[in-house]
Design a protein around this motif. Sequence first.
Motif, PDB file in Angstrom:
ATOM      1  N   LEU A   1      -4.967   2.549  -9.101  1.00 42.92           N
ATOM      2  CA  LEU A   1      -5.856   3.235  -8.162  1.00 42.92           C
ATOM      3  C   LEU A   1      -6.914   3.966  -8.970  1.00 42.92           C
ATOM      4  CD1 LEU A   1      -3.661   4.982  -5.406  1.00 42.92           C
ATOM      5  CD2 LEU A   1      -5.338   3.169  -5.057  1.00 42.92           C
TER       6      LEU A   1
ATOM      7  N   LEU B   1      -6.033  11.896  -3.168  1.00 49.05           N
ATOM      8  CA  LEU B   1      -4.739  11.729  -2.500  1.00 49.05           C
ATOM      9  C   LEU B   1      -3.819  12.912  -2.791  1.00 49.05           C
ATOM     10  CD1 LEU B   1      -2.850   9.864  -0.858  1.00 49.05           C
ATOM     11  CD2 LEU B   1      -2.182   8.807  -3.018  1.00 49.05           C
TER      12      LEU B   1
ATOM     13  N   GLU C   1       0.812  -1.202   0.000  1.00 45.86           N
ATOM     14  CA  GLU C   1       0.000   0.000   0.000  1.00 45.86           C
ATOM     15  C   GLU C   1       0.852   1.260   0.000  1.00 45.86           C
ATOM     16  OE1 GLU C   1      -3.295   0.669  -0.527  1.00 45.86           O
ATOM     17  OE2 GLU C   1      -3.063  -1.399  -1.196  1.00 45.86           O
TER      18      GLU C   1
ATOM     19  N   GLU D   1      -9.627   8.453  -6.555  1.00 47.67           N
ATOM     20  CA  GLU D   1      -8.809   8.242  -5.362  1.00 47.67           C
ATOM     21  C   GLU D   1      -7.441   8.902  -5.515  1.00 47.67           C
ATOM     22  OE1 GLU D   1      -7.397   4.540  -2.482  1.00 47.67           O
ATOM     23  OE2 GLU D   1      -8.895   4.217  -4.067  1.00 47.67           O
TER      24      GLU D   1
ATOM     25  N   ARG E   1       2.017   7.658  -6.655  1.00 49.59           N
ATOM     26  CA  ARG E   1       1.217   8.776  -7.181  1.00 49.59           C
ATOM     27  C   ARG E   1       1.608  10.132  -6.585  1.00 49.59           C
ATOM     28  NH1 ARG E   1      -0.634   3.372  -7.894  1.00 49.59           N
ATOM     29  NH2 ARG E   1      -1.917   3.412  -9.783  1.00 49.59           N
TER      30      ARG E   1
ATOM     31  N   ILE F   1      -1.259   6.903   5.297  1.00 49.66           N
ATOM     32  CA  ILE F   1      -0.625   5.944   4.397  1.00 49.66           C
ATOM     33  C   ILE F   1       0.124   4.875   5.192  1.00 49.66           C
ATOM     34  CG2 ILE F   1       1.195   5.688   2.661  1.00 49.66           C
ATOM     35  CD1 ILE F   1       0.298   8.355   1.496  1.00 49.66           C
TER      36      ILE F   1
ATOM     37  N   ARG G   1       0.549   3.949  -3.141  1.00 50.78           N
ATOM     38  CA  ARG G   1       0.146   5.342  -2.961  1.00 50.78           C
ATOM     39  C   ARG G   1       1.302   6.310  -3.201  1.00 50.78           C
ATOM     40  NH1 ARG G   1      -4.923   5.349  -1.153  1.00 50.78           N
ATOM     41  NH2 ARG G   1      -5.709   3.307  -0.503  1.00 50.78           N
TER      42      ARG G   1
END
Length: 293
Positions: free
Chosen positions: A277, A285, A219, A281, A226, A240, A223
Amino acid sequence: MSKDRPSFGSGRFGRRSGARPIPRPALMGRLDAADGMIVLVGGVGAGKSTLLDAWVAARGGAMVDLAGGDQGEWEFGEESPAEWETGGVLAIDGVTAADGPGLEWLAGRRGVVVAAEEDPGIDGVERISARELAFAEDETYQVLAGAFGDAEAADALAPDLHLLTNGWPGLVALAGAWLAQHPDGERQQWLRTLARVERGLAEYLVPAVLAGLGGGDREVVRRLTRLPALDARLADQLDITEDLRAVPPFVQELARRPGWFAVPDGWRAAIASEMPLPVAEVAALRSAYTAAM
């Protein structure tokens, strides 16, 4: 060999805290000694960005990434061309042929290094090729020793891995991370399977390494791919992770900004393809990241 990736439980063997990238004093010396601009030319995984990061950290100055789209402005807002003029070096990553004409005025300036996948065609500058950026066998050994935490195990595998990858830094790092996910006694066997891979090694290894990560690490990688970079405060504020650290080779601590971690540009597209993703989202983020900065 079957084209199916080997199966093993996510995080089955845990992971080691990532060591910093290996020092490259000969290349650093060339960057320091140049009378004018140097252009690093090499494809994804050639080690260009890592070298620039280490150089800026050691010498002081500014680094900009032109390849990052909306992430590629002067990093984190703390550097600008005007500030660079006051001293230190300037590193410009992600340069393309279209950028070349706009950088020609810097060609005669010392302390300027440009990195590009293809030669941007700037006249009168020194070039360092992908072949020169490749690891020597001892450097391949150092990467494996860091991945395994075992010098003897690294020494046994480094010669074969070096021949297989031609010392390409990104492939060495990927293979080291993948082999580290297997027990010591099985690594020689798994290394032999790489010699029979029928598609590109990076294409094979990126999803294999991602598959071997624990859920929390997956994860973080998903994340952070991005975002430009994170420190512990931002990672916690964006929910996160509470344990931000390196996840080799996909999450690296920035030498020029200790405590901050980023996904190297060369891996972003492959990771995004493997671990998508939803657009909404991603937008949320990035919006939260901007507000938190």
